[in-house]
Write an enzyme that holds these catalytic residues in place. Structure first.
Site, PDB file in Angstrom:
ATOM      1  N   GLU A  63       0.810  -1.225   0.000  1.00 36.22           N
ATOM      2  CA  GLU A  63       0.000   0.000   0.000  1.00 36.22           C
ATOM      3  C   GLU A  63       0.842   1.273   0.000  1.00 36.22           C
ATOM      4  OE1 GLU A  63      -2.815  -0.698   3.182  1.00 36.22           O
ATOM      5  OE2 GLU A  63      -4.148  -1.780   1.817  1.00 36.22           O
ATOM      6  N   LYS A  75       5.550  -1.117   2.082  1.00 35.87           N
ATOM      7  CA  LYS A  75       4.861  -1.265   3.359  1.00 35.87           C
ATOM      8  C   LYS A  75       4.798  -2.732   3.761  1.00 35.87           C
ATOM      9  CE  LYS A  75       0.386  -0.154   5.524  1.00 35.87           C
ATOM     10  NZ  LYS A  75      -1.050   0.076   5.255  1.00 35.87           N
TER      11      LYS A  75
END
Lengths: 785, 785
Positions: B489, B593
């Protein structure tokens, strides 16, 4: 795409409405809006009702409203700004024998409104028969003064045409009048429902003043009115004043042929810091000055101001009077949006409506300032000074985003970022290079060293710092700018957008160049030789992607590898696409909302070969749907440069008709300043071929079929140059100023006041007319002759 | 990143809290939550207060709330769903001589709570001295039945330890109890403040029922209670009932050593269609059945259910009892989230809290279902049947987005898209391939042709259709998927995300394969040979980007050309990055991430060479910050595969401590189901090396230093296989079922019930331990021995 016009008559210097169509009342209110860049009055009927959207605006006066997010993220602005409808001083209600004058009742025997582009007034003349049969003539003339920025004035006359009539005119100042509010967000509506809180109200004779303050933004607004009344001896005046309304009622009994004449003077002021008392005195003083000037004096000053403007900005077009008129209409509104904006922004809709919440965007620098730079350079300078004044907020924003320099807001009123959709807002960093471009263009056209040293330099320096921070060197040493959004809003977060990279390159070079020329001043901004060298090096290493297979520039990396939008299966009712398709799907296809790579070819025309321009133009023409009103302007300019003169002419017609024909169906909310400025741009940069060339403007005039002559004046470095093009020849005449070296089709020439220059227009190889996406071809322009 | 634990004791099958720390009350409520996939009770204290977050949840019961946007766009969902706290039946308030039992007053002489993973109960034993000096012991045992899904029960006992004591126990059903509400959006708070509207309430003796309905979502909820009371002869019961509260008060005077024992039976039901009467009867019937089973019967059933589960899912780890316990704790909660979910989703937080609004994401299919597929395949099948049941909404969503097939929501409760941030929601289309992957995995592990023909096929077909619609052929005929978001993300809207493309490829192949095997069924879905061929061809032409210069796979096109995040200048207090940096800046850098390309290497391990895996892993290790709790699981699995066993062990410790150590500081809002399942995944797919291989599982066991033995059971095609690994050898024992062919380090082997197989673990070339971003190295795990 061109649809039937709104029905205004074509006259060289007038926009005339001969019948009243209540179905387009909101549009006509925008078109007949009067403003001076500081104060704006929508063209609402004097009697206040019916209305499309009541509007009185003071540039910069706004209220705050919450910006909500379904899922919040770091750096999203939480508070937005919305321009508000301030105290309405236009209202002159009329009672005729106790029946209110309202065009929806009785009989409107005749109606005319005329926007006079040379007088700077809105005239209205109406003959009305009341439901009871009383026949009257109402005449009003309205102006918002260019010379006294706080002042508007209305001459209002009522004449009894039939029998003796008892007339009451109620002249008002009304705060918090009800306006249509957005329905989708109750909190926004709540914030804007009655934005003005009374602080003071006072009355003396026929003079009244109301002082209010906005709740969240804490801005103080004062409005005052005074009246000069001429009527029969029996004429009587009564006044009253409450916190949200002041009313001066003038009563007279008019015999047939008798007239009641009222001159209403209005003065407005606002401040975020000045006291209630100071603001009251300020508007009182403005009223005093206006009264001293008198109505005829205001009219005279207005005309003289416009004479000067039109002298510098004249545009004549033989063969298409409709476009000639529309171009002047556009220039008039650009002037109205900017002339006295001084320390404030030029909003995308000027002061003609609440569209885009009254925000200013990059449109100002890229589409409006080029016109002002060549016609009213003081206004262009003031607009850039406004940018300079919001540098502290832009520096804070850059720091909040983790970057150096200044990051100007995508949309704003007072400098704070108001964009709640960051992929096409925050990430559209090109606005910073656009501001730098406007600085470079202004300085080139004016040689204004005072501005350059004081404000221009700092704007260039801080934006250059942003680019250095945003970009990075890849493993091959190329300077790259990843994940930003270019002008085309149907792409976002792309790598190495060609427009952005080229404009950033110019920004970096201009900053290095200015910093070197102003060593002391740039030193005070912390610029040293190392930083200048860094800018130069980044500019030299700037990466510009190129699709060797297709031999075109991709708008950004990978753009040309995307699927082409399925235009064949997109119906006319599915445009604009963003209202019918999700952004994720627009972003991943080859479909262009508005000129992006093509705009790069206009503003950085030095960075492309002629062959590249031609191939790129054809490629992007086939992808560009013009869902933005900005697009046609640029496409027209490049079409003209590449010899597609008829195509350019088609786009020109679309550009000038954006508001007069309400092409985007939102003229009701205000006029499109960029389109209004765009007419000039197409004529001058398109058919005139004007490009900036470091102190020596370059021209390449060439006319489309049906146009026998184009003439335009330019104000350039204290010179007034008149360029006239006919099909075979161009004529350069210096009307005032020192001799000017310029280029005609790449050849140097010299114009002096004594010696106009006549030069032949060379022949040009014909290229096939590029095609547009299915159903998005511009309407062919057939000159009315 | 590993921080001090929350203080729970390590015992093989128990999670024990020996002292009460009110500072971590909300966390302990999550950890001690009981659920069966249908009904969930947070581990709130019996007496209701103090609490961190009161919580009683029914899977699927939600209220709608507006999703606001600062700037709206086509296709943005306007309504979200939030799980709500339904009628609380856990409450047993206690008065001791007129003083309320409240641990914040008086003296808590001893406190213990024990979650028993084999009994499926939460036990509590407290000795408390009231402010007036009365000493009592309170013992409670709570269960949410796995065998009777509507039923929960509590055995509650009070014993007088000092003098004779007058005891009142108020047993309640409470609707609309006050809960902490979100502060940032008043409209959301308003929607959730008192979500239940009373429809019915009734009382008969010690039995009470409340029926409510949610206002916007229109769901009906019924809760009922009954009581069995044992106490001294003087014991007395009084009941009362109002719309939002039913109360059964039991009064007794206890002599020293005497006890009051109450068994409270609870039954819950909800429906969007069934009538008030039907729902009342339904919960009454459930209560009757529970009463008939009796308390001891419920305890017995619970233990038998768990015996079967643990038999299929046994995990033993010699050398690290803390991890062994944590892995079992995880498996227990995965079971609690799913066992009886049946037609409903498995939310990201199970039924342990309101985190993520009770939504289900791709975590379910990718992280939770692999565990269930190998331990309780019926639950995995039910979860996929839930996906199948929301196909109509997913088809509608795809159509609204302009695409074919089905587009499953990024986050949802009942099937509607609830993601208000589309770049990481709508655009994360990989969820569709993840669902297909779960179908393929489930069918491979169970050979469940009934499911495959009825639901699995349609899930594969509709997702394959989506991929065909989302992708396109470029000019070289390559199949490309532009502008979507992969698992990581910190990137969004990228072209040709390797994970997405490879998972879509598998999805297309699986759909073509299943459609060919079920010709009649696929024909009814409109699949013909042409469509099957199209899927196969798209899969074969799938483009997978490759950075030849770096000899690694870019996570997506251009990823490796981005600037690497400045890890050296990012402080520990700036993680997670998304709370301290804007998305636009995260998206344009090389910073990960959570595992994305690395996850592709786990799930599509056939698509990478060993050399590619090693180079890719090292490259992405240096970029991955693990700001998602999902990441460590995958990193551990690949680390183990590539021989970085100590690194895998470090990640494993982090994974299992996610909730027990509250590493993400949000255990208060519910447990992380993916992390809880992840412990199993790291042990079985990581150290066990399990990969799916078309009917023949592949293993490659290898242990980190400090672990002397790992054993785990697998349920695979009606077989119970026990795999035991020691440092030099692996032992495969078939406990039940037909002979099974499997792979051990690529070599085929056969396990039968009679003949366990012992195989040596081959030596492995050592690779240097990859490095992580500065400050993001996992804590080195030192086994406690």
């Amino acid at each position: 795409m061109i649809e039937a016009g709104l029905g205004f008559k074509t006259e060289p210097w007038l926009v005339r409405e001969a019948t009243l169509d209540l179905g387009i009342l909101a549009q006509s209110e925008s078109i007949f809006a009067l403003a001076n860049g500081h104060l704006g009055l929508r063209g609402n009927l004097d009697e206040g009702e019916p209305y499309g959207l009541p509007g009185t605006y003071l540039n910069g006066v706004h209220e705050l409203r919450p910006l909500p997010y379904a899922e919040a993220g770091f750096g999203y602005p939480e508070s937005g700004q919305t321009c508000i409808n301030v105290t309405n001083g236009k209202v002159l209600r009329l009672l005729v024998d106790d029946e209110p004058f309202d065009v929806r009742y009785g009989t409107l025997e005749s109606h005319e409104r005329v926007l006079d582009l040379r007088a700077g007034t809105l005239r209205r003349e109406v003959v009305w028969v009341s439901p009871a049969g009383q026949r009257i003539r109402v005449t009003s003339v309205r102006l918002v003064s260019f010379t006294q920025r706080a002042v508007a004035a209305i001459e209002y006359q009522v004449e009894a045409l039939g029998e003796s009539a008892r007339i009451v005119v109620q002249s008002e100042l009304v705060a918090n009048e009800p306006i249509p509010l957005p329905e989708n967000d109750p909190r926004v509506a709540a914030a804007l429902e009655a934005p003005l809180q009374s602080e003071d109200h006072a009355l003396r004779g026929a003079t009244a003043v109301l002082v209010h303050r906005t709740e969240r933004s804490g801005l103080r607004v004062a409005a005052a009115m005074d009246h000069i009344v001429e009527g029969p001896d029996s004429t009587d005046t009564v006044s009253e004043c409450d916190p949200d309304i002041a009313r001066v009622a003038i009563t007279a009994v008019l015999q047939p042929g008798e007239r009641l004449r009222i001159v209403k003077m209005l003065a407005y002021g606002w401040s975020s810091v000045r006291s209630r008392q100071a603001l009251r005195d300020q508007v009182a003083a403005a009223l005093t000055a206006a009264r001293h000037t008198r109505w005829t004096g205001l009219l005279d000053e207005q005309r003289r101001f416009l004479d000067t403007y039109w002298d510098r900005t004249a545009v004549e077009l033989d063969g298409d009077p409709e476009i000639e008129q529309a171009a002047r209409f556009g220039l008039f509104h650009v002037l109205q949006a900017s002339a006295r904006a001084e320390g404030r922004a030029i909003p995308a809709k000027g002061l003609t409506g609440t569209g885009y919440d009254g925000h200013a965007f990059w449109d100002t620098e890229t589409f409006v300032l080029p016109v002002l730079t060549s016609s009213l350079p003081e206004a262009a300078r003031d607009a850039l000074r406004w940018r300079h004044s919001i540098l502290p907020a832009a520096r804070e924003r850059a720091a909040a985003l983790g970057h150096a320099g200044a990051a100007f807001p995508w949309r704003t009123i007072d400098g704070q970022e108001c964009s709640g959709y960051w992929p096409a807002g925050t990430a559209a960093f090109h606005i910073n290079a656009d501001i730098a471009d406007a600085v470079v263009r202004y300085v080139d056209a004016t040689d204004d060293e005072v501005f350059e040293a004081a404000e221009g330099l700092e704007l260039l320096v801080e934006t250059a710092r942003l680019w250095c921070s945003l970009g990075h060197r890849d493993r091959h040493g190329r300077f790259r700018i990843s994940g930003v959004t270019g002008p085309d809003e149907y792409s976002a977060l792309a790598d190495d957008n060609v427009y952005t990279n080229l404009m950033a390159q110019q920004n970096l070079r201009a900053a290095a160049d200015a910093a070197e020329r102003y060593l002391a001043e740039s030193g005070r901004l912390g610029v040293d030789e190392e930083e200048r060298t860094t800018w130069q090096a980044a500019a030299e290493a700037m990466y510009v992607p190129w699709d060797a297979e297709l031999a075109v520039h991709p708008q950004a990396e990978l753009f040309t590898s995307h699927q082409v939008w399925d235009f064949e299966n997109t119906g006319p009712d599915q445009y604009p696409l963003f209202l019918h398709f999700p952004y994720f799907d627009l972003y991943r296809r080859q479909v262009v909302k508005q000129a992006d790579l093509v705009l790069a070819m206009q503003l950085r025309d030095d960075a492309f070969t002629e062959e590249q321009k031609a191939r790129n133009f054809a490629y992007y023409e086939a992808l560009t749907v013009r869902d933005s009103s900005l697009s046609g302007i640029t496409q027209a300019v490049l079409a003209a440069e590449l010899g597609h003169l008829d195509l350019a002419y088609d786009y020109l017609a679309e550009v000038v008709q954006m508001d007069l024909h309400d092409l985007a169906h939102n003229t009701a909310n205000g006029l499109h300043m960029a389109s209004l400025a765009g007419a000039w741009t197409v004529l001058v940069a398109g058919f005139g071929g004007l490009r900036a060339r470091a102190g020596r403007p370059a021209f390449a005039p060439r006319l489309p079929n049906g146009i026998s002559r184009l003439a335009f004046n330019l104000w350039y470095r204290r010179r007034n140059l008149c360029v006239t093009a006919t099909p075979g020849q161009a004529h350069y005449e210096l009307k005032a100023g020192e001799p000017l070296t310029f280029f005609h089709y790449g050849e140097e020439a010299l114009a002096t006041v004594d010696e106009p220059v006549k030069l032949a227009i060379p022949a040009r190889p014909a290229r096939p007319r590029p095609s547009q996406p299915y159903g998005r071809e511009p309407v062919r322009r057939i000159p009315p002759g």
